[in-house]
Design a protein around this motif. Sequence first.
Motif, short mmCIF file in Angstrom:
data_model
loop_
_atom_site.label_atom_id
_atom_site.label_comp_id
_atom_site.label_asym_id
_atom_site.label_seq_id
_atom_site.Cartn_x
_atom_site.Cartn_y
_atom_site.Cartn_z
N LYS A 208 35.09 43.53 44.31
CA LYS A 208 34.89 44.80 43.61
C LYS A 208 34.38 45.87 44.57
CE LYS A 208 34.18 43.16 38.88
NZ LYS A 208 33.21 43.01 37.75
N VAL B 187 39.77 43.37 39.02
CA VAL B 187 39.22 42.06 39.39
C VAL B 187 38.81 41.31 38.13
CG1 VAL B 187 37.51 40.83 40.77
CG2 VAL B 187 38.36 43.08 41.54
N HIS B 188 39.32 40.09 38.00
CA HIS B 188 38.96 39.21 36.89
C HIS B 188 38.19 38.02 37.45
CE1 HIS B 188 41.68 41.41 34.22
NE2 HIS B 188 42.60 41.32 35.17
N GLY B 189 36.90 37.94 37.21
CA GLY B 189 36.09 36.82 37.67
C GLY B 189 36.10 35.70 36.64
N THR C 136 39.23 36.08 40.81
CA THR C 136 38.24 35.48 41.70
C THR C 136 37.54 34.34 40.97
OG1 THR C 136 36.64 37.14 40.97
CG2 THR C 136 37.83 37.57 43.02
N THR D 9 30.90 34.26 41.28
CA THR D 9 30.38 35.61 41.10
C THR D 9 30.17 36.32 42.43
OG1 THR D 9 28.18 34.59 40.94
CG2 THR D 9 29.27 35.16 38.88
N THR E 154 33.55 37.69 43.37
CA THR E 154 33.87 38.78 42.45
C THR E 154 33.19 40.07 42.87
OG1 THR E 154 34.15 37.22 40.62
CG2 THR E 154 33.81 39.53 40.04
#
Length: 309
Positions: free
Chosen positions: A47, A56-58, A37, A40, A43
Amino acid sequence: MKIISILVLLTLLLVSCNNNTDEGLPVKENKVFSIVTTTTMITDLVKNIGGDSVVVHGLMGAGVDPHLYKASEGDVNKLSNADMILYNGLHLEGKLVDVFERMEKQNINAIAVTDALSSKFLIGSELFESNYDPHIWFNIRYWELITLFVEKQLSDALPASSDYFKENAQAYLRQLKILQQEVADQIATLPEDKRRLVTAHDAFNYFGKAFGFDVVGLQGLSTATEAGVQDVQETAAYIIEHKVKAIFIESSVPRRTVEALQASVNSKDHDVVIGGTLYSDALGNPDTEEGTYIGMFRYNVKTIVDALK
């Protein structure tokens, strides 16, 4: 004996091949489904919906300005290894457009969450290259539509987990409805003639339209260009004319332009204070209330109402 050893080895290999999930989680190439994502806000949303069924990798953290964000080599690696990419769109992440196009050529599903919204919902601007204001998360009703959109994307990608995603999305939607009412009740305590929001840049137009605020940003929709002397003078004149008592800085935008605006207003014998810091293009620090979309919205509204009363 040799035959028995071979049979044991084959059995172990079969068990290993079949046990390619982590506690029943969906996998692709022996790993949990990976989503990258950008902002923020996205993200936090993913989540909430994806829960334990996705990783999930922000890319962007607290205080990061998505208008100016450039992908690092590590970011490109994360994007290249993703099963899905979810980004805002409407040119919010203007410097990442080329990267997203490259990912699509690698058959990585890159999706703009603003595709959930019809253009009739969007605020246009002749001054911004996309012709639409990208700060859609400041309308809670729109965020509800995007919640349903993200749920569908995850369910399409992982149909076995669709019921789980739907349950999470419905729970999150209930929280958003509570937030909408809380915010409306709090804003109702502020007289209409005091609902004038002056901030560092034009991030709050959707908020203003939803809750009846006249919104003025010192910079335009994008922070790629800084405010000039004329911008400061025109905004100062607005503040004095309407007797605005507080202006706001933003966590993702340098405060110097707002301080220059304050100095300009005060030099003309009108006292204006900096009412606080608002979260605009990024949430607060992780593990804080402001590090969530709902907590950010509550904090912003309380800060605005308290300062303008």
